[in-house]
Scaffold this motif. Sequence first.
Motif, mmCIF file in Angstrom:
data_model
loop_
_atom_site.group_PDB
_atom_site.id
_atom_site.type_symbol
_atom_site.label_atom_id
_atom_site.label_comp_id
_atom_site.label_asym_id
_atom_site.label_seq_id
_atom_site.Cartn_x
_atom_site.Cartn_y
_atom_site.Cartn_z
ATOM 1 N N UNK A 135 -47.189 66.253 52.132
ATOM 2 C CA UNK A 135 -47.068 67.620 52.644
ATOM 3 C C UNK A 135 -46.967 67.546 54.160
ATOM 4 N N UNK A 136 -45.968 68.202 54.709
ATOM 5 C CA UNK A 136 -45.755 68.169 56.159
ATOM 6 C C UNK A 136 -45.580 69.588 56.699
ATOM 7 N N UNK A 137 -45.402 69.666 57.998
ATOM 8 C CA UNK A 137 -45.097 70.922 58.694
ATOM 9 C C UNK A 137 -46.221 71.938 58.579
ATOM 10 N N UNK A 138 -47.260 71.747 59.339
ATOM 11 C CA UNK A 138 -48.319 72.742 59.380
ATOM 12 C C UNK A 138 -49.593 72.199 58.780
ATOM 13 N N UNK A 139 -49.574 71.907 57.470
ATOM 14 C CA UNK A 139 -50.733 71.281 56.858
ATOM 15 C C UNK A 139 -50.742 69.810 57.310
ATOM 16 N N UNK A 160 -49.067 77.871 61.708
ATOM 17 C CA UNK A 160 -49.537 76.499 61.656
ATOM 18 C C UNK A 160 -50.159 76.135 60.321
ATOM 19 N N UNK A 161 -50.352 77.157 59.449
ATOM 20 C CA UNK A 161 -50.948 76.885 58.141
ATOM 21 C C UNK A 161 -49.892 76.624 57.077
ATOM 22 N N UNK A 162 -48.615 76.851 57.427
ATOM 23 C CA UNK A 162 -47.572 76.644 56.437
ATOM 24 C C UNK A 162 -47.366 75.151 56.174
ATOM 25 N N UNK A 163 -46.952 74.829 54.990
ATOM 26 C CA UNK A 163 -46.673 73.446 54.653
ATOM 27 C C UNK A 163 -45.484 73.354 53.716
ATOM 28 N N UNK A 164 -44.832 72.205 53.705
ATOM 29 C CA UNK A 164 -43.706 71.962 52.815
ATOM 30 C C UNK A 164 -43.858 70.591 52.151
ATOM 31 N N UNK A 165 -43.306 70.513 50.960
ATOM 32 C CA UNK A 165 -43.302 69.239 50.251
ATOM 33 C C UNK A 165 -42.210 68.344 50.844
ATOM 34 N N UNK A 166 -42.528 67.086 51.041
ATOM 35 C CA UNK A 166 -41.559 66.114 51.558
ATOM 36 C C UNK A 166 -41.653 64.830 50.749
ATOM 37 N N UNK A 198 -52.033 72.860 43.255
ATOM 38 C CA UNK A 198 -51.134 72.071 42.401
ATOM 39 C C UNK A 198 -50.375 71.023 43.207
ATOM 40 N N UNK A 199 -49.956 71.400 44.419
ATOM 41 C CA UNK A 199 -49.214 70.449 45.252
ATOM 42 C C UNK A 199 -50.109 69.287 45.666
ATOM 43 N N UNK A 200 -51.326 69.579 46.064
ATOM 44 C CA UNK A 200 -52.233 68.501 46.454
ATOM 45 C C UNK A 200 -52.520 67.574 45.269
ATOM 46 N N UNK A 201 -52.585 68.149 44.059
ATOM 47 C CA UNK A 201 -52.779 67.329 42.858
ATOM 48 C C UNK A 201 -51.571 66.423 42.638
ATOM 49 N N UNK A 202 -50.363 66.990 42.836
ATOM 50 C CA UNK A 202 -49.153 66.184 42.660
ATOM 51 C C UNK A 202 -49.086 65.069 43.691
ATOM 52 N N UNK A 203 -49.479 65.384 44.943
ATOM 53 C CA UNK A 203 -49.496 64.370 46.000
ATOM 54 C C UNK A 203 -50.443 63.227 45.618
ATOM 55 N N UNK A 204 -51.629 63.592 45.125
ATOM 56 C CA UNK A 204 -52.622 62.576 44.790
ATOM 57 C C UNK A 204 -52.200 61.712 43.602
ATOM 58 N N UNK A 205 -51.368 62.259 42.708
ATOM 59 C CA UNK A 205 -51.012 61.549 41.480
ATOM 60 C C UNK A 205 -49.695 60.789 41.582
ATOM 61 N N UNK A 206 -48.999 60.896 42.714
ATOM 62 C CA UNK A 206 -47.716 60.203 42.841
ATOM 63 C C UNK A 206 -47.912 58.688 42.720
ATOM 64 N N UNK A 207 -47.320 58.031 41.728
ATOM 65 C CA UNK A 207 -47.548 56.585 41.528
ATOM 66 C C UNK A 207 -47.063 55.724 42.681
ATOM 67 N N UNK A 208 -46.030 56.206 43.396
ATOM 68 C CA UNK A 208 -45.448 55.399 44.481
ATOM 69 C C UNK A 208 -45.949 55.812 45.864
ATOM 70 N N UNK A 209 -46.895 56.758 45.911
ATOM 71 C CA UNK A 209 -47.407 57.259 47.199
ATOM 72 C C UNK A 209 -46.291 57.833 48.062
#
Length: 504
Positions: free
Chosen positions: A492-496, A429-435, A477-488
Amino acid sequence: MTSPIAVSNIGGPRLTLGFDRFERLDLERHLAVHGKLFTPVLDDLVKMAEQVDMRGRGGAGFPFARKLMAVAAQIDYPSSEEAVLLPGEKEGRRRSSEDAVVVVNGAEGEPGSAKDKVLLNRAPHLVLDGAAIAATALGTQRIIVAVEDDEAARSVRAAISERRMPARVVRLTERFISGESGAVIRAINGENPIPPGVKVRASDSGVDGFPTLLSNTETFAQLAVLTSLGADLYASAGTEEEPGTTLLTIGGTQVVEAPYGTPLQEVLDHCDVPPGQGVLVGGYHGMWLDPQKASLATLSRSGMRQVGGTVGAGIILPLTQGTCPLGEVTRIASYLAAQSSGQCGPCRLGLPDVVRTLNALNDGSGFVDDVRRAAGIGRGRGACSHPDGTARFVLSAVDAFEADIEMHRYGGSCGLPVFGVLPLPVPTGSEGRVAIDWSRCDGHGLCAYLVPELIQLDRYGFPVVLGTDIPAWMERDVQRAVAMCPALALRVTNGMTEAPARRS
C-alpha cells in the motif's frame, strides 16, 4: 471572517441580501437586513410552501410541504384542537409534538459545491430562522444543524449563542456520501455515518427514532425568505411554475443567486466562465451537456429536462478547453468509486467495473458498450442512490464527449493531458492505493481472490490493479491481502505507510 468564495446575484439578492455590505451577518445585522422572525402556524406554512411549490435544494427536489405534513402526521402538533387519526392509523401511534426534530443538513461533501458553506458562514441566522419557523409550526424546540466544515460549525455555534436558542451543532465526516439523509441521521444518532441500506423515512423514524424533518441548508434559508416576503412577493421572481431564486456554485469557486428561468448561458457570462468542452450540471451525480445544449438550457427543472440535464444541488462545472474530457471523467469516476460505503454489489463491484471500462476506453482497448453495460447493470439496485448517480454522470459523459471518445478508441489517446480541472478534495495524507512490486510478483492470484473489488487478473494470470484510493470499508481487507501475499509483492502506497507483506 474571510471567504474565498466570490458571491454575487442576478436580478437582485434575497438569500444573499446584505452580502455586499457585510462579510457576515451577526444577529443585529441580520435583523436590520431581514427583519424580525415571523412564525406562521403549520397550516398556513404548508399553504405558503404549496403555493410556490417550494422544493428541497439538496438535489432531490422533494416538495417541502409534503415533508412538513409527513412529520405532522406522526405527531399531535399545536394547530390541531385534538388528535385526528389519519385513515388506517391506530390509537396511540402519534408522538408528542415536542418529540419531533428539525435537522438542517449542512453536509456538503461534494467537492464542487460551496453554497451551503457560504450561507452557514455568512448568513447563519437566516438558516436558523427557517429551522425555527419549521420547529415552531411543528410544536418542537429540537433543532440540530449537521455540518462538515470547521468554519461553518463555529459560525453556527456563535449564532445559536447569540439567539440563546436550544439548538445544537453536530459535526459530520467529510465524505461524498455524508449528505445522504440516512447517513446524516445515523451520524447524529452516533452510528456509522453511512446510508442505512434500507429505505427509512426520517419523518417516521429519524433522530433517536423520533419523527424528523430533514432538509438542506438552502431549503431552510428559502423558507425564512418565503415567510418574510409572503407567497405572492416570493413568486415575483422565477417562473410561474417554479417561483423564487436558487443558489448555484459555478466552477467550485463562485456562488451566484439567480431566479429560476434564467438562461444557463447568462449565468456563465455573469461569472465570466465559458462553457468550454461541455458543462456538468447537478454535480457529480448530475449530467453532462455539450456546448450546444448548454447554450439552450434554462435554470429550472423543466428547462434542464428539455436538454437532458438537471438542476440538482445547483452545481455547475464547465470543462475548460485543453484538458482530456475522458480523462477527467475517469478521474471523477475513480473518486466516486472510492467514496462508496461498500454495502451493496453495485458499489462493491459495479463501480470498480465502471472505472475499469473507462480506463480501457482511455487507452483505446475498450468499447463504449462496455461502459454502458457496467454503468447500467446495478441501476436501481443499490443500498442508496450513489451507484445510480455515478451511472448518470458516466452515461451522460459518454454521450456528451462522443468525439473525444472516438479519438481514444482509434488512437489510444486524444492527445490532450489531464489537468484535473474538475475539483476534488485536497488530499489529507490518509489516502492509500494498492501497488504491485513487479520484481517480486509471481502471479499467484491470491490478491485478486481476496480483494476482487480492486484487483483482477489478466489473461496471463497477473494482477491488474484498479487505480483508485482504497475505500475506508476495504482497508482491513487490503491489509489482509498484503499480509497474505506469498511473494511479498503487494503493498500500500501514497498516504498510508508503505506496507509490503511480511512473513511471520
